[in-house]
Design an enzyme around this catalytic site. Sequence first.
Site, mmCIF file in Angstrom:
data_model
loop_
_atom_site.group_PDB
_atom_site.id
_atom_site.type_symbol
_atom_site.label_atom_id
_atom_site.label_comp_id
_atom_site.label_asym_id
_atom_site.label_seq_id
_atom_site.Cartn_x
_atom_site.Cartn_y
_atom_site.Cartn_z
ATOM 1 N N ILE A 1 -14.919 28.731 21.571
ATOM 2 C CA ILE A 1 -14.152 27.688 20.875
ATOM 3 C C ILE A 1 -13.824 26.539 21.816
ATOM 4 C CG2 ILE A 1 -13.199 29.270 19.158
ATOM 5 C CD1 ILE A 1 -10.672 29.492 20.791
ATOM 6 N N GLY A 2 -14.597 26.463 22.889
ATOM 7 C CA GLY A 2 -14.358 25.403 23.863
ATOM 8 C C GLY A 2 -13.556 25.898 25.052
ATOM 9 N N LYS B 1 -4.486 37.218 33.405
ATOM 10 C CA LYS B 1 -3.576 37.267 32.252
ATOM 11 C C LYS B 1 -3.900 36.075 31.343
ATOM 12 C CE LYS B 1 0.459 37.208 34.502
ATOM 13 N NZ LYS B 1 1.918 37.332 34.745
ATOM 14 N N GLY C 1 -14.281 28.384 27.026
ATOM 15 C CA GLY C 1 -15.093 28.853 28.145
ATOM 16 C C GLY C 1 -15.364 30.347 28.128
ATOM 17 N N GLY D 1 -4.708 30.739 27.335
ATOM 18 C CA GLY D 1 -5.168 29.870 26.239
ATOM 19 C C GLY D 1 -4.070 29.058 25.579
ATOM 20 N N GLU D 2 -3.022 29.707 25.164
ATOM 21 C CA GLU D 2 -1.983 29.018 24.395
ATOM 22 C C GLU D 2 -0.817 28.482 25.224
ATOM 23 O OE1 GLU D 2 -1.704 31.212 20.256
ATOM 24 O OE2 GLU D 2 -2.262 32.609 21.824
ATOM 25 N N THR E 1 -9.882 36.648 27.563
ATOM 26 C CA THR E 1 -10.179 36.995 28.947
ATOM 27 C C THR E 1 -9.586 38.368 29.278
ATOM 28 O OG1 THR E 1 -10.208 34.678 29.568
ATOM 29 C CG2 THR E 1 -9.937 36.257 31.357
ATOM 30 N N SER F 1 -4.562 34.237 22.827
ATOM 31 C CA SER F 1 -4.569 34.292 24.291
ATOM 32 C C SER F 1 -4.915 35.685 24.795
ATOM 33 C CB SER F 1 -3.190 33.875 24.839
ATOM 34 O OG SER F 1 -2.925 32.556 24.478
ATOM 35 N N SER G 1 -8.605 34.880 19.534
ATOM 36 C CA SER G 1 -7.348 34.166 19.320
ATOM 37 C C SER G 1 -6.248 34.863 20.102
ATOM 38 C CB SER G 1 -6.984 34.181 17.832
ATOM 39 O OG SER G 1 -6.700 35.511 17.428
#
Lengths: 773, 327
Positions: A500-501, A728, A503, A731-732, A545, A542, A540
């Site tokens: 989703i961009g 950890k 990475g 993302g968000e 990873t 976060s 979604s």
Amino acid sequence: MANSTTAKPSVLRVVGSSVTRVDGHAKVTGTADFSGDRLSDGQLVFGKTLRSPYASAEIVSIDTSKAQALPGVHAVITYRDAPEIPFEAGDDSEPTAPVAPVYLLNRFLRHAGDEVAAVAAESEAIAEEALELIQVGYRVLPFVLDENDALKPAAPSVRGGTNLAGAEPIDFSRGDIARGMKEAELVVERTYRTQSTSPLALEPRYAVASWQGDRLTVWKASRNVHGDRDKLARIFELPHDQVRVVAAYLGGGFGSKDETRLGHLTALLARKAGRPVRMGYTREEELGFGKWRHASTTTLRAGLKRDGSFTAIDTTSTLNTGPYAPGYGVASRLGHGLTYLYKCANARFVGKVAYTNAPVAGSYRGLGAPQAHFALESFADEIAEQLAIDPLEYRLRHCVGIDGQPGVRVTAEDELIPSQPIEGGVPFSSNLLTRCLEEGAKRIGWQPRPNGPRKRLVNGKFRGMGLAACIYKTGQSQSSSIVKIKADGSAELFMSIAEIGQGAWTVLRQIAAETLGVPFDKVHATFADTDKTPFAHSTSGSTTTFTSGLAVEQAAGDAKQRLLEAAAKILETDPDKVIWRDDFVAINDAPEIRIPLAHVMRRQPEQVIAGEAKLRAGSKSHIINSFAAHFAEVEVDPDSGAVCVLRYVAAHDSGRIVHPEAARGQIAGGVVQGIGYALMEEIPMDPDTGMPLTLNLDSFKIPNLIDTPPIEIILVEEPDPIGPYGAKALGEPPLVPVAAAIANAVNDATGVRIRELPITAEKVLNALRSLPI
Amino acid sequence: MKSFENIDAKSVKEAVGLLSKFHQQKKLAAVVGGGSEFLQLMKDHVVEPDYVINLKTIPGLDYIREERGGFRIGALAKLADIEEHAAIRDKLLILAAAAGDAASPQIRNAGTIAGNLCQRPFCWYFRSSNFTCLRKGGQSCFTVTGDGRFHAILGAGPSYIVHPSDTAPALVALGAQIKIAGPAGEKNIPLEKFFLLPSVDYRRENILNPGEIVTEIFVPMPKAGSKGFHHKLRERQAWDHAIVAVDTIVESSGGVVRNAHVVMGGVAPIPWRATKAEEFLRGKKLDEASAKQAGELALEGAKPLKDNVYKIKLAQELIQRGLLASV
């Protein structure tokens, strides 16, 4: 947590370095396929949606004959074509209290822009023309737009029951609020409001649906191919293996991308048309009907000691969810932010999710956390001012430490600790919030200001500095991974994760390469295709990873171990004496004796060695959360009230950083979105019709380059003991504390406290005018 | 967007002839210059012409010429060229600044001066295909009971749009003239008389009749002792319309005003000239008190909607600031 089969090397080769992103070349050369780019099928026809002009209406008549007769039209669908299977507008949150069921298309329309009908035609222009030929008779009904109005007794019912989704509020607590309030030396109460806004992803979403007999294939902007497959299978009453969902590149996910009816409507149109159909959202549809961030009203009541420590924090939030898909998850994330950032034995969150006739709200980066942090971190500054404590000092003294919240663990010993706990008595796996605060403060040049706003004038303008802390879950989800080692020494990774961009397609390969001990470019991958890749939850929250990173690490470790075992058998030695280099294996102390991988593979089924992992990530002993501290310096024009952000510092504790450049991109992007949220983004609705008013980019304002300050990023990097290679969530969190940091800076600059987002020039000016000079 | 036929005009005469012809045939025809505004109007279904007459193919209509009495600016001169023109920056700074405040650099590189003056309103009801407002043939102006936070406080009713042009208030303050070509030939009128109040005609924003196009703007050289001020207040720092804009030109001597032009953007359906303030200032010494009083006079009679009361104070104070900066 999942057990890794390989020891983590002390020096990392691939993890931690900014390798060239695997999606980069395709994207910058324009060859990347996004969801709307699938045009190769010559049979393809094009869909368009007719939307309700009213916030609440009943369709009393609908005549599609003229539209159907228009040359080039292949199918028209209305509520009469919708399967009689309840469908709650896209996401996973189902109502928990009796309400009128809703379907893919409905006779009752519950927000302006609700789907009335759809047309498939030879071109988008013909489809649009056909929409105008559909004659609809509406009975206009009373409606309610505001979340607080919706909960008043006289409000029109949005779903045929109470407007409080679930009939009861969400209510969770630790300790005893009443006791905590009794211990308090002072009680402070404030209310904060946040607005509706849209993620405004660069790519408007598309779906392409194609039927081959009873088999359905959907290509779409999806972050959750398996979830989408299950929902499509349910609506069309197909076995799961008869449905295939493939995610293209997403031009930004931001939470809202796949949570609408689009994919399902496209499939329904395609079935009726007997042709593959492509349907997408215009920019107007994206802004109005692509799922919003929940508007919210939050009241905080704190019991405090004179030193600023909390004896109790009692919080209530009301969220505007629109008519469908109650956002319980959004509410509980709001609650986590409010109840966990400051040390406090007695905490309570009451979340009221209100059905309204506003367009549907859903997931948007951070869910309820930005709303919570705007309220709580503004509140903390107000408390600090009242007690004459410097805002930085206040956080350093009172934010939660690595030992977690006081109290008693509630989760059973053999169960995973929730990522957003309310209970106390559980430590964090790592918590570097103090370092984020200290290093961020040093970078921006924080000057203690125990006496409240300084109202400094620099060159005729007010100037101020503000900060906000942030706590955020590291999402703990389910994922699985298959890693195949091939005879040429390369490997292939299979996972249902969307790019989703953020990475992910690069980062997961990095983890595979690191664990396998092969160069990064030797790892190939297939992602997000339900026919080829194993189950994973949505990309979604976060968690990619962390959860999928653990799955890759485990699967790669498993594959490598199997290879070494197979080779050991041939080499007649122990697996731990075997080394693998490029396309051969050898014995550790006799490296001249080499066996080609091909030789090992020949004895394997399908001539590859595969490792596999399926896991639910988490810890039974620790809370895994990410932390951040943000600092903003702003300038406020005393004549106009306009706020300009001059400098920004974002310090993040996200454990080990797998790809530093991508991480910096995530942080900068989140800060810019947060600045828009803080200062200008808003989707007002016409009070007479409920129609959103800012459906184009001249009126829906996001920061331009010129509105964006230099953003200094600090990665406070220490490996977490649980995450893959110590990673950890990231993302968000970068968007979460921004609005509060800016609101606090505006307060320092002007003395004005804005408790309702966005902080427009008008609000600042009105407040400045009412201040005693 | 509806399909249309594009015709490249080779001369003003041809363009005017085509417009008149299509008008007689009861066909909808429209002219396009830079196209940045026009494309959006078509995409939003505000304008759906059968014929589009492209003016960019008319040679030599993009001039900026300095003459002894002032500047002649061809209709097709780009906003970016005006913004960057050395002599305009030297002698008509508020015009250069206003042109530079419009939209974004990309749009200023395409958008023309005539296009900027002939923009349609950016009201969110007018631009939305979800609303058929008074100006689009509907029954009412939705701002009256709806959300009018960016709308007019002066000179409005029955429509409450604000004129979106950034250059218009500056040009009116400078006393510009506009040249219009039509079937009956050319005419020159003061730019101030070009714009129409909704009480006169709520379906259009200016006096252009079918068959007429703008061909030139003439800006007289400001008198000696004049000083200008331009400021545009907006929510974000680029690519945004004015909440309030103020353009002033004050001709003074020894701090005493000989003549003042005070024009506001973003507050009325036309560039709004504050004549009472101008009359008050004549012969006055410009100081805090007189500037403040002028600001108050300028907003006398303002009738805000429920959501845009804040514009009054903003405009008063911006005028005060502008006047004090003009001596």
